[in-house]
Scaffold this active site. Structure first.
Site, PDB file in Angstrom:
ATOM      1  CG  HIS A 179       7.311  -5.611   2.707  1.00 21.39           C
ATOM      2  ND1 HIS A 179       6.696  -6.793   2.357  1.00 21.39           N
ATOM      3  CD2 HIS A 179       7.681  -5.752   4.007  1.00 21.39           C
ATOM      4  CE1 HIS A 179       6.703  -7.604   3.402  1.00 21.39           C
ATOM      5  NE2 HIS A 179       7.304  -7.014   4.416  1.00 21.39           N
ATOM      6  CG  ASP A 207       2.996  -1.311   1.945  1.00 17.98           C
ATOM      7  OD1 ASP A 207       2.357  -1.209   3.015  1.00 17.98           O
ATOM      8  OD2 ASP A 207       3.942  -2.109   1.793  1.00 17.98           O
ATOM      9  CD  GLN A 231       7.048  -0.501   8.566  1.00 15.70           C
ATOM     10  OE1 GLN A 231       7.240   0.124   9.617  1.00 15.70           O
ATOM     11  NE2 GLN A 231       7.163  -1.819   8.511  1.00 15.70           N
ATOM     12  CE  LYS A 246       4.417  -4.247   9.132  1.00 12.85           C
ATOM     13  NZ  LYS A 246       5.443  -5.207   9.542  1.00 12.85           N
ATOM     14  CB  CYS A 290       9.986  -8.623   3.539  1.00 16.48           C
ATOM     15  SG  CYS A 290       9.683  -9.944   4.693  1.00 16.48           S
TER      16      CYS A 290
END
Lengths: 418, 145
Positions: free
Chosen positions: A134, A209, A212, A235, A376
């Protein structure tokens, strides 16, 4: 076992948004949770109640409301620490979002205020990321490279959407490796433990990261082998405006503050300051109090449903979606075509039809909300030679019926452009 | 149902069979415009002849049906008119697109471009329709320099 205990209709009742209709009586089919998730009553009510009855500033007010707010805010930190298996609550830093968490860590490198050798960075040193990141895990490192003269390198992505992991890319010169735990476009779950092992062999630090992954899988930060993990509240059925950086305590202690201001200090003179211990060293100014408390309620909610159950439910939805989408002519899945090491995010292209047109017709005619564009992750789209994709992303409240609606919508899109 | 009114037959026709597509010589000015929010892009050239007559508008680009069809319609409308006439059409088209669906389009000025009226109701798509038209306006200004 999961199918018996997991009652999606009951879960949907917790989310008020699913009781509404869209204009013209269209039902809402929300397949955009990878972008941002919907919120259950438990989160909404916790935030409302705090704002209504307990609100005050945290960490400084010497009165009942101040104490109640501080307790609730710090209690949220405990909940989040428990949710991701942080060895210490002090390792959980509240940020505005995952982007801020990534920027905070990037700022610690090559910073004259940080003399710890693990964070020194200059020409000849290397940072390793990947092509599937991202933008929030690309741009902070580009900025760092511009400030310091270090070199940015990246793992490629294979044709089937896997990390093209070449251990040799990580060398004695590497200072940090920062990659996605799960891709926000491909759905790919990366072999992060393996990457971390290699990075640690050469003395490099590892950042993940996990924006997700934390919302969708049971995640134990120590099990991942990473030094830093970033994720975001909105999220994972929590509010926007609140994110989390988890970091190993001794690293956080070695790092300089990111933002200066109230709450992050120990003592201030006109010419210098000393700083509060972690986590408060990194929480300058009045934090997003109610948002942090809302995120605490979100992890309570997710824990009660059960992260294993959520993971299994999404897995069955993903299997169903992959099967159904394969039957559409001209549809190409961008990402793994199997369930192996993959989450519930399915991106695709349809020959001859631009994703913006796909998304518009799905929304206007069928009430199906997907994301269209480069999500993104422009370099990843360039890698596949496409300007954009259509992305359906699933969460605990989605049903196979909603995937059927998506497929019906896609058939109609193809008819319009036939 | 609302959305389908956006996809007028004329728009779909131009998308499937774009008119005047491809970059051609000679030209007076070339511009490249992008829509950073969706990645749509267009490279556009204009050739202006005697008495301000637009001899050719050639273009190459990628994007959604709205942006690509708008470029095709622009090519048809502009080629053969004078710069002055085409700028009046651009102004009317811009007014229509930015009118949030509240503007009554002047069909005499717009011609086929009136098919885009439905797009104005979708703020996210207005930039798609305007991309090539703004590029054209830019190119015409540069061609006069």
């Amino acid at each position: 076992m999961t199918s018996i205990s997991f009652d999606v209709e009951k879960i949907r009742k917790d989310f008020p948004v699913f009781s509404r209709e869209l204009p013209d009586g269209r039902p809402l089919v929300y397949l955009d949770s990878g972008n941002s998730s919907q919120k259950p009553n438990q989160v909404i009510e916790t935030m409302r109640e705090h704002l209504a009855l307990h609100y005050s500033n945290v960490g400084r007010a010497m009165h009942v409301l101040g104490a109640e707010s501080t307790d609730a805010y710090e209690n949220a930190r405990d909940k989040i620490a428990g949710f991701v298996g942080a060895p210490s609550r002090d390792e959980v830093i509240f940020t505005k979002n995952a982007s801020e968490a990534l920027n905070l860590v990037a700022y610690s490198f090559g910073n004259p205020a940080n003399t710890d050798p693990r964070f020194t960075l200059g020409p000849g040193d290397e940072i390793v990321i990947s092509e599937m990141e991202h933008h929030s895990n690309i741009v902070p490192w580009q900025l760092l490279v511009q400030r310091t003269g270090a070199t940015l390198k990246w793992f490629g992505v294979t044709d089937d959407g896997r990390l093209d992991y070449t251990p040799g890319l990580i060398t004695e010169r590497t200072k940090i490796v920062s990659i996605a735990h799960q891709s926000n476009v491909l759905g790919t779950v990366n072999p992060v433990a393996e990457v971390a092992r290699r990075a640690h062999e050469v003395g490099a630090l590892v950042m993940l990261d996990a924006s997700q992954s934390v919302p969708h899988h049971p995640v134990d930060v120590t099990g991942l082998g990473a030094d830093f993990v970033a994720f975001t509240g909105h999220k994972m059925v929590g509010p926007s405006g609140i994110g989390v950086l988890w970091g190993r305590a001794e690293l956080l202690e070695a790092m300089p503050p990111f933002l200066g201001g109230g709450e992050m200090i120990e003592a201030v003179w006109m010419d210098r300051s000393t700083y509060a211990p972690v986590p408060h060293k990194f929480e300058a100014g009045t934090p997003p109090i109610v948002e942090a408390i809302g995120l605490g309620a979100a992890v309570d909610y997710l824990t009660e449903v059960g992260m294993e159950a959520i993971e299994a439910h999404e897995r069955s939805l993903t299997a169903y979606a992959l099967d159904a989408l394969r039957d559409l002519p001209g549809l190409r899945i961008i990402g793994p075509d199997s369930l192996e090491q993959r989450g519930g995010t399915v991106s695709f292209t349809i020959e001859g039809i631009h994703p913006h047109d796909v998304g518009q017709i799905l929304d206007d005619r069928f009430g199906v909300a997907v994301r269209v564009g480069h999500h993104c992750a422009r370099p990843l789209h360039l890698r596949f030679g496409i300007p954009a994709t259509t992305r359906a992303s699933f969460y605990l409240y989605n049903t196979t019926g909603e995937i059927d609606a998506l497929v019906r919508g896609l058939h109609h899109v193809q008819k319009v452009f036939a | 149902m609302i959305g389908e009114s956006m996809y007028q037959e004329l728009i779909l026709e131009h998308y499937k069979h774009p008119q005047g597509r491809g970059l051609r010589e000679p030209y007076d000015a070339e511009v490249h415009h992008v829509n950073p929010t969706c990645g749509d892009e267009i490279t556009l050239r204009v050739k202006v002849g005697d008495a301000g007559k637009v001899l050719d508008v050639s273009y190459e680009g990628q994007g959604c049906s709205i942006s690509q069809a708008a470029a095709s319609v622009l090519h048809e409308l502009a080629t053969g008119s004078t710069v002055e006439e085409t700028l009046a059409v651009v102004d009317e088209f811009t007014r229509l697109m930015q009118g949030r669906g509240q503007v009554e389009p002047d069909e005499d000025v717009l011609g086929d471009a009136v098919a885009f009226a439905g797009v104005a109701k979708f703020p996210a798509r207005v930039k798609c329709a305007l991309l090539s038209w703004m590029a054209y306006k830019d190119a015409v200004v540069r061609s006069a320099e």
